[in-house]
Design an enzyme around this catalytic site. Sequence first.
Site, PDB file in Angstrom:
ATOM      1  N   LYS A 281      79.580  14.871  72.041  1.00  0.00           N
ATOM      2  CA  LYS A 281      80.629  14.193  71.268  1.00  0.00           C
ATOM      3  C   LYS A 281      81.126  15.149  70.193  1.00  0.00           C
ATOM      4  O   LYS A 281      80.359  15.575  69.337  1.00  0.00           O
ATOM      5  CB  LYS A 281      80.075  12.909  70.631  1.00  0.00           C
ATOM      6  CG  LYS A 281      81.016  12.278  69.584  1.00  0.00           C
ATOM      7  CD  LYS A 281      80.469  10.970  69.023  1.00  0.00           C
ATOM      8  CE  LYS A 281      81.312  10.469  67.845  1.00  0.00           C
ATOM      9  NZ  LYS A 281      80.806   9.208  67.257  1.00  0.00           N
ATOM     10  N   ASP A 286      85.500  11.674  61.554  1.00  0.00           N
ATOM     11  CA  ASP A 286      85.637  10.271  61.959  1.00  0.00           C
ATOM     12  C   ASP A 286      85.921   9.397  60.741  1.00  0.00           C
ATOM     13  O   ASP A 286      85.004   8.988  60.030  1.00  0.00           O
ATOM     14  CB  ASP A 286      84.347   9.815  62.660  1.00  0.00           C
ATOM     15  CG  ASP A 286      84.434   8.362  63.128  1.00  0.00           C
ATOM     16  OD1 ASP A 286      85.545   7.800  63.123  1.00  0.00           O
ATOM     17  OD2 ASP A 286      83.374   7.805  63.501  1.00  0.00           O
ATOM     18  N   LYS A 293      86.749   3.326  57.870  1.00  0.00           N
ATOM     19  CA  LYS A 293      85.404   3.190  57.299  1.00  0.00           C
ATOM     20  C   LYS A 293      85.505   2.999  55.790  1.00  0.00           C
ATOM     21  O   LYS A 293      86.471   3.456  55.182  1.00  0.00           O
ATOM     22  CB  LYS A 293      84.608   4.481  57.558  1.00  0.00           C
ATOM     23  CG  LYS A 293      84.129   4.662  58.978  1.00  0.00           C
ATOM     24  CD  LYS A 293      83.348   5.963  59.105  1.00  0.00           C
ATOM     25  CE  LYS A 293      82.910   6.191  60.542  1.00  0.00           C
ATOM     26  NZ  LYS A 293      81.925   5.201  61.019  1.00  0.00           N
ATOM     27  N   GLU A 365      84.909   5.223  68.581  1.00  0.00           N
ATOM     28  CA  GLU A 365      85.722   6.232  69.261  1.00  0.00           C
ATOM     29  C   GLU A 365      84.892   7.196  70.097  1.00  0.00           C
ATOM     30  O   GLU A 365      85.376   7.733  71.093  1.00  0.00           O
ATOM     31  CB  GLU A 365      86.559   7.005  68.227  1.00  0.00           C
ATOM     32  CG  GLU A 365      85.842   8.178  67.517  1.00  0.00           C
ATOM     33  CD  GLU A 365      84.623   7.760  66.699  1.00  0.00           C
ATOM     34  OE1 GLU A 365      84.555   6.582  66.304  1.00  0.00           O
ATOM     35  OE2 GLU A 365      83.729   8.596  66.484  1.00  0.00           O
ATOM     36  N   ARG A 367      82.368   6.842  72.120  1.00  0.00           N
ATOM     37  CA  ARG A 367      82.134   6.443  73.512  1.00  0.00           C
ATOM     38  C   ARG A 367      83.377   6.643  74.369  1.00  0.00           C
ATOM     39  O   ARG A 367      83.270   6.843  75.575  1.00  0.00           O
ATOM     40  CB  ARG A 367      81.630   4.994  73.544  1.00  0.00           C
ATOM     41  CG  ARG A 367      82.602   3.987  73.004  1.00  0.00           C
ATOM     42  CD  ARG A 367      81.948   2.653  72.666  1.00  0.00           C
ATOM     43  NE  ARG A 367      81.135   2.733  71.440  1.00  0.00           N
ATOM     44  CZ  ARG A 367      80.383   1.746  70.991  1.00  0.00           C
ATOM     45  NH1 ARG A 367      80.304   0.601  71.643  1.00  0.00           N
ATOM     46  NH2 ARG A 367      79.688   1.900  69.881  1.00  0.00           N
TER      47      ARG A 367
HETATM   48  N1  BES Z   1      80.213   8.239  64.116  1.00  0.00           N
HETATM   49  C1  BES Z   1      79.938   6.857  63.999  1.00  0.00           C
HETATM   50  C2  BES Z   1      78.456   6.529  64.021  1.00  0.00           C
HETATM   51  C3  BES Z   1      77.666   6.928  62.800  1.00  0.00           C
HETATM   52  C4  BES Z   1      77.670   6.145  61.668  1.00  0.00           C
HETATM   53  C5  BES Z   1      76.874   8.038  62.829  1.00  0.00           C
HETATM   54  C6  BES Z   1      76.915   6.496  60.582  1.00  0.00           C
HETATM   55  C7  BES Z   1      76.107   8.397  61.733  1.00  0.00           C
HETATM   56  C8  BES Z   1      76.143   7.619  60.607  1.00  0.00           C
HETATM   57  C9  BES Z   1      80.592   6.092  65.168  1.00  0.00           C
HETATM   58  O1  BES Z   1      81.790   6.614  65.607  1.00  0.00           O
HETATM   59  C10 BES Z   1      80.844   4.703  64.702  1.00  0.00           C
HETATM   60  O2  BES Z   1      81.627   4.543  63.805  1.00  0.00           O
HETATM   61  N2  BES Z   1      80.178   3.720  65.328  1.00  0.00           N
HETATM   62  C11 BES Z   1      80.333   2.354  64.986  1.00  0.00           C
HETATM   63  C12 BES Z   1      80.490   1.570  66.264  1.00  0.00           C
HETATM   64  C13 BES Z   1      80.866   0.117  66.052  1.00  0.00           C
HETATM   65  C14 BES Z   1      82.259   0.025  65.487  1.00  0.00           C
HETATM   66  C15 BES Z   1      80.761  -0.604  67.361  1.00  0.00           C
HETATM   67  C16 BES Z   1      79.100   1.910  64.224  1.00  0.00           C
HETATM   68  O3  BES Z   1      77.990   2.304  64.567  1.00  0.00           O
HETATM   69  O4  BES Z   1      79.254   1.202  63.235  1.00  0.00           O
HETATM   70 ZN    ZN Z   2      82.066   8.622  65.338  1.00  0.00          ZN
HETATM   71 MN    MN Z   3      83.429   5.899  64.512  1.00  0.00          MN
END
Ligand code: BES
Ligand code: ZN
Ligand code: MN
Length: 518
Positions: A281, A286, A293, A365, A367
Site C-alpha cells: 500500500k 492519507d 480525518k 482507501e 483496500r
Molecule cells: N491509513 C489508515 C489506517 C491507519 C489509521 C493506520 C491509524 C495507522 C494509524 C486507513 O486508510 C484508514 O483510514 N482506515 C480506516 C478504515 C475505516 C474507514 C473503515 C480506519 O481504520 O479507521
Molecule cells: Zn490509509
Molecule cells: Mn484512510
Amino acid sequence: MQIKIKIGRPGEAKVDVLAVPLFAIDKKKKQLPSSLSALDKAAGGALSLVVKQGDFKGVAGEMQTIYPAIPGNAKRFLLLGMGAPDKLDAEGLRALTARAMKLGRAKHAKSVGIVAPAAKGISAPDACQFMSEGAVLGLYRFDEFLTDNGKKKKPVPNAALTIVYSRMKDASAARGRVKRGITLADSQNLARDLSNRPGNAMTPVLLANAAAKMSRQVGLRTKVMEVPELKRRKMGGILGVGQGSCNPPRLIVMDHNPGSKARTKAGGKKAKQPVICLIGKGITFDSGGISIKPSPAMGEMKHDMSGAATVIGAMRAIKMLNIPHRVVGIVAAAENMPSATAYRPGDILKMYSGKTVEILNTDAEGRLVLADALAYANETYEPVAMLDFATLTGACMIALGDWATGLLGSNQDLIDRVQEAGQRSDECAWPLPLFDAHRKAVRGHVSDLVNAAGREAGMSTAAAFLEAFVGKTPWVHMDIAGTGWTSRIGAYQGRGATGVGVRLLVELLSEWKPLKKR
Ligand code: BES
Ligand code: ZN
Ligand code: MN
C-alpha cells in the site's frame, strides 16, 4: 558500513571504543570473568575495579565507559550489561551492537570493537548476522531535513566495527553472514527512509522515482505505470483514490527474475518459474479524503506508504541476496486528498477486476488501491502466492499496538510460515480470523462490495474485502498499521518508521518451498 571479524585476543584490538559485554555479575563474588583478565591487566585493572566496587552489575541495558590509566590498544572501554546469560538471544545481540555503535558516534570514534559474547544456542555465523543488523539499524537516523544554520547538516561518519572472537570454527561462513546482515539492515533502513519522508517529499511520483533509483543501483527490472496507462487498464480503484490529488497516482512493478537467462528447458523452451508477488500500500499521504480525518495526529499519515516501503526495501534485499525464486514487487501509489475532483461517499467504482465497489467512507482507501494491485498481480503473473503489506486499519493499531503485525489470509500453510518467519526474524506477525461473516459484511446492495463495514472487527472486514480480489491464489495480508512506525524507542529503533517486514520477507523467501493446499 564496514564490519570486520577479527580472531584473536580482545586486548589486541586497536580501537577508539572497545565494547565489553558483561553478563550479570555474581553479587557476592563481584568478579570479572576470567576470559577478560588479560584485557583487564593491560588496562591497569580498570575493568575489575568497577566490578569489584559494585558500580557495574551487568544488568541488561546498563552502560559504563571506562578510560584506562595506562594507554593501551583501546582508547576507551564500554561495559555493556547483558543480564542473565541464558536470556541472550538475537534481539539482545542486535541491541548490543546498536548501543556500542551509538556510543561510538557520540564520541566521534572512527573504530569500534566489540568482544563477541558467548551466546548459548546461537552459532557464531548467526550471531555475526544479528550483530551486523544491530549495528546498521542502530545507527539509522532520519536527518535529511536537519540543517546547521540553513545548510544541510553533515552527519558524523559511522565508525568501522570489528567483532572480536578469541576463536571461531567457521570464519568464512561468519563473514558471509556479516554481509547478509548489512544487506538486510541497509534495505530495512531504505524502507525507513521512504516511510519517514513527509508527504511533500514523497508523492506517488517521487515514490516511483525512489523505486526506480533503487532498481538501477541493484539491477532490478522496474516499470512504472502512469495515469494514461492506468486508465487504459481500467484500474478504477487506484484512479478513484488518486483523482482528488494534483499528485497523480502510479503503479510500480519491480521484477526479480533470476531464471530469466539461465533456466531454459532441454528443448530451448523456457520453463515456467513459479512467481511470488509482494504487494504494498503506497498512500503517500492519507488525509481521509472527503471523509476527512480529525486533525490531531493526521501528520502521521505521511507513513501510510509504509507497506510500499517494505516491499521496495525487501526487493532490494531479495535482488542483492539473489534469492533463487522469481519475486515481483508491486506498489499501488496514490495520495488521498479532499478536493473538487475527489471521489465521494456514495460513488461506485468499477475496479480493475471488473467488480464494483460502493464508497461508504473515502478514508477506507488503502483496500481500493490494493485491490487493483492484487487483481493485476494475480492476472498477470498467476503467482503461487501473494503477500501484501499495508497500514490498513486503525483497528489493527488498537488490537496489536506496535508489538505485532496483523496476519490474515486464505491459506493456512502460508499463514503458518509467515508467522514462523516473523518469529525467526523478530518481526512478530500474529494471526487473526477471517470468517464468512466478515466476507458478508463487505457485500453491497447496489454494488458488489462496499469499502467499509463499520468499526467492529475492522481488521478482519478489511481483509475480507481484499480477499475478493485474489482469486484462488494463496494469499496473506499483513496489517502494519501498528508496527510500521513507532514512538516507543528501542536499542536499534528510534521514533518514526520501522521498516518492518523486510527481514521477515527475506527469511520467508530464503526457505521457500511449494505450499500445501489450504
Ligand atoms: N491509513 C489508515 C489506517 C491507519 C489509521 C493506520 C491509524 C495507522 C494509524 C486507513 O486508510 C484508514 O483510514 N482506515 C480506516 C478504515 C475505516 C474507514 C473503515 C480506519 O481504520 O479507521
Ligand atoms: Zn490509509
Ligand atoms: Mn484512510
